[in-house]
Design a protein around this motif. Structure first.
Motif, short mmCIF file in Angstrom:
data_model
loop_
_atom_site.label_atom_id
_atom_site.label_comp_id
_atom_site.label_asym_id
_atom_site.label_seq_id
_atom_site.Cartn_x
_atom_site.Cartn_y
_atom_site.Cartn_z
N UNK A 183 46.24 14.05 56.56
CA UNK A 183 45.15 12.78 56.06
C UNK A 183 46.30 11.78 56.75
N UNK A 184 45.56 11.18 57.65
CA UNK A 184 46.27 10.01 58.73
C UNK A 184 46.45 8.72 57.95
N UNK A 185 44.96 7.84 57.50
CA UNK A 185 45.24 6.69 56.82
C UNK A 185 43.87 6.77 56.08
N UNK A 186 44.15 5.89 54.47
CA UNK A 186 42.84 6.40 53.14
C UNK A 186 42.57 4.84 53.39
N UNK A 187 41.34 4.85 52.85
CA UNK A 187 40.81 3.67 53.06
C UNK A 187 40.49 2.72 51.72
N UNK A 188 40.38 1.79 51.21
CA UNK A 188 40.42 1.64 49.93
C UNK A 188 38.92 1.45 49.54
N UNK A 209 37.11 15.25 52.68
CA UNK A 209 38.78 15.94 53.64
C UNK A 209 39.63 15.52 53.01
N UNK A 210 39.21 14.24 52.27
CA UNK A 210 41.03 13.89 50.90
C UNK A 210 40.85 15.08 50.23
N UNK A 211 39.69 15.37 49.60
CA UNK A 211 40.55 16.05 48.51
C UNK A 211 40.96 17.63 49.14
N UNK A 212 40.33 17.79 50.35
CA UNK A 212 40.64 19.34 50.87
C UNK A 212 42.01 19.02 50.99
N UNK A 213 42.06 18.24 51.89
CA UNK A 213 44.01 17.66 51.70
C UNK A 213 44.47 17.29 50.66
N UNK A 214 44.23 16.49 49.90
CA UNK A 214 45.22 16.62 48.20
C UNK A 214 45.22 17.35 47.57
N UNK A 215 44.27 18.84 47.99
CA UNK A 215 44.15 19.86 46.83
C UNK A 215 45.27 20.90 47.60
N UNK A 267 48.77 22.64 45.79
CA UNK A 267 49.35 23.94 45.76
C UNK A 267 50.98 23.71 46.44
N UNK A 268 50.62 23.24 47.79
CA UNK A 268 52.19 23.06 48.08
C UNK A 268 53.01 23.13 47.46
N UNK A 269 52.90 21.60 46.59
CA UNK A 269 54.20 21.63 45.76
C UNK A 269 54.30 22.63 44.77
N UNK A 270 53.06 22.97 43.85
CA UNK A 270 53.14 23.96 42.61
C UNK A 270 53.76 25.17 43.58
N UNK A 271 53.92 26.01 43.96
CA UNK A 271 54.13 26.84 45.21
C UNK A 271 55.26 25.95 44.88
N UNK A 272 55.77 24.98 45.64
CA UNK A 272 57.89 24.87 45.55
C UNK A 272 58.07 24.44 43.52
N UNK A 273 57.75 24.16 43.52
CA UNK A 273 58.41 23.55 41.72
C UNK A 273 58.30 25.18 40.99
N UNK A 274 57.69 25.99 41.10
CA UNK A 274 57.60 27.42 40.52
C UNK A 274 58.37 28.18 41.30
N UNK A 275 59.25 28.18 42.94
CA UNK A 275 59.84 28.52 42.97
C UNK A 275 61.62 28.02 42.71
#
Length: 55
Positions: A1-6, A24-30, A34-42
């Motif tokens: 996500x390149x830019x976040x709107x106020x 789109x923002x929701x999909x990006x955040x999900x 998921x990425x950070x959850x996998x990193x933490x689990x690993x």
């Protein structure tokens, strides 16, 4: 996500662009969650394995 709107900017948008952006923002955040959850689990697994080898 390149830019976040106020919130102020989003209030000025019509429903379709606002909905599209928020979807789109929701999909990006999900994806990020998921990425950070996998990193933490690993990392937790590697730490546990390392602790078991020392004992």
């Amino acid at each position: 996500m390149a830019y976040t709107y106020s919130d102020r900017q989003l209030r000025e948008w019509s429903e379709l662009p606002k909905s599209t952006y928020l979807w789109d923002l929701n999909k990006h955040l999900e994806t990020q969650i998921e990425y950070w959850r996998k990193r933490a689990t690993s990392a937790e697994r590697r730490m546990t394995e390392h602790e078991c080898e020392e004992q």
